[in-house]
Design a protein around this motif. Structure first.
Motif, mmCIF file in Angstrom:
data_model
loop_
_atom_site.group_PDB
_atom_site.id
_atom_site.type_symbol
_atom_site.label_atom_id
_atom_site.label_comp_id
_atom_site.label_asym_id
_atom_site.label_seq_id
_atom_site.Cartn_x
_atom_site.Cartn_y
_atom_site.Cartn_z
ATOM 1 N N ASP A 13 -6.605 -8.129 6.155
ATOM 2 C CA ASP A 13 -7.689 -8.276 5.178
ATOM 3 C C ASP A 13 -8.143 -6.902 4.707
ATOM 4 O O ASP A 13 -8.067 -5.917 5.443
ATOM 5 N N ASP A 41 -4.047 -3.979 2.580
ATOM 6 C CA ASP A 41 -3.955 -4.652 1.287
ATOM 7 C C ASP A 41 -2.649 -5.456 1.257
ATOM 8 O O ASP A 41 -1.560 -4.883 1.263
ATOM 9 N N GLY A 42 -2.804 -6.782 1.225
ATOM 10 C CA GLY A 42 -1.635 -7.656 1.252
ATOM 11 C C GLY A 42 -0.746 -7.494 0.028
ATOM 12 O O GLY A 42 0.406 -7.924 0.025
ATOM 13 N N ASP A 56 -5.333 -18.008 2.247
ATOM 14 C CA ASP A 56 -6.349 -19.049 2.131
ATOM 15 C C ASP A 56 -7.550 -18.495 1.359
ATOM 16 O O ASP A 56 -8.320 -17.700 1.900
HETATM 17 C C1 LIG Z 1 -13.044 -15.799 0.054
HETATM 18 S S1 LIG Z 1 -12.511 -14.794 1.384
HETATM 19 C C2 LIG Z 1 -11.560 -15.936 2.300
HETATM 20 C C3 LIG Z 1 -11.403 -15.526 3.706
HETATM 21 C C4 LIG Z 1 -10.711 -16.557 4.602
HETATM 22 N N1 LIG Z 1 -9.327 -16.746 4.226
HETATM 23 C C5 LIG Z 1 -11.453 -17.834 4.613
HETATM 24 O O1 LIG Z 1 -11.009 -18.832 4.013
HETATM 25 O O2 LIG Z 1 -12.518 -17.873 5.207
HETATM 26 C C6 LIG Z 1 -11.309 -13.771 0.602
HETATM 27 C C7 LIG Z 1 -10.821 -12.653 1.500
HETATM 28 O O3 LIG Z 1 -9.651 -12.099 0.912
HETATM 29 C C8 LIG Z 1 -9.643 -10.724 1.179
HETATM 30 N N2 LIG Z 1 -8.720 -10.083 0.232
HETATM 31 C C9 LIG Z 1 -8.768 -10.089 -1.125
HETATM 32 N N3 LIG Z 1 -7.735 -9.403 -1.642
HETATM 33 C C10 LIG Z 1 -7.007 -8.974 -0.595
HETATM 34 C C11 LIG Z 1 -5.817 -8.187 -0.473
HETATM 35 N N4 LIG Z 1 -5.180 -7.712 -1.552
HETATM 36 N N5 LIG Z 1 -5.353 -7.914 0.763
HETATM 37 C C12 LIG Z 1 -5.993 -8.368 1.875
HETATM 38 N N6 LIG Z 1 -7.124 -9.122 1.831
HETATM 39 C C13 LIG Z 1 -7.619 -9.407 0.614
HETATM 40 C C14 LIG Z 1 -11.098 -10.328 0.985
HETATM 41 O O4 LIG Z 1 -11.379 -9.117 1.626
HETATM 42 C C15 LIG Z 1 -11.811 -11.515 1.638
HETATM 43 O O5 LIG Z 1 -12.053 -11.297 3.001
#
Ligand SMILES: C[S@@+](CC[C@H](N)C(=O)[O-])C[C@H]1O[C@@H](n2cnc3c(N)ncnc32)[C@H](O)[C@@H]1O
Length: 153
Positions: A13, A41-42, A56
């Protein structure tokens, strides 16, 4: 997924807070030895190849879905799963119309919500050899897509 039989899991994340939260939840659940969480960063990090990759409610928090899908799908050995606000659904289409208001509502922070074109995500994945295995609705705006690599059971 570990409770359903996966041997291990890696979470990644952008947010240190989310990584810490995931670590403490997995410790509480007794999964620390088999689940690990990293800041990264994914869309750009070198990801370890896994049977299943799950995004998700993540693509909708990142502006460039193409690089994110390309990089994360390259790590998926068998299944690629994502939940997104689905632009094929009526309420989501309406939401997309009002997204420009975010610039006003969230003007102090950097948070932005994106509704990416699911047909383009699908054709991108198909171009990489994945096929749609299932799609299910979740609530009024979300859908969960499961893609399988060609040859996956
Ligand atoms: C709405 S939250 C969802 C978190 C979790 N999957 C859930 O359902 O509770 C979105 C998450 O995606 C992460 N995120 C967004 N873009 C990302 C990226 N390029 N790489 C890693 N994490 C990312 C954000 O930091 C955030 O924690």
């Amino acid at each position: 997924m570990i409770r359903s039989g996966a041997s291990s899991a890696i979470g990644i994340d952008l947010s240190p807070t989310m990584v810490r939260l995931a670590q403490s939840l997995s410790a509480e659940g007794g999964l620390s030895g088999r689940a690990s969480f990293e800041l990264g960063d994914g869309a750009t990090a070198k990801l370890k190849k896994s049977d299943v990759v799950v995004l998700d409610a993540v693509l909708c928090c990142y502006p460039d879905f193409t690089s994110f899908v390309d990089n994360s799908a390259s790590a998926a050995g068998r299944y690629y799963v994502f939940a997104v606000p689905d632009d094929a659904r009526l309420l989501t289409r309406f939401m997309r119309l009002i997204l420009p208001l975010q610039a006003v509502v969230f003007r102090r922070g950097s948070f932005r919500f994106f509704i990416h074109p699911t047909a383009r995500i699908r054709s991108r994945l198909e171009g990489k050899g994945f096929r749609l295995v299932s799609k299910s609705s979740a609530g009024w705006i979300w859908s969960v897509f499961v893609f399988g690599a060609t040859g996956a059971a």
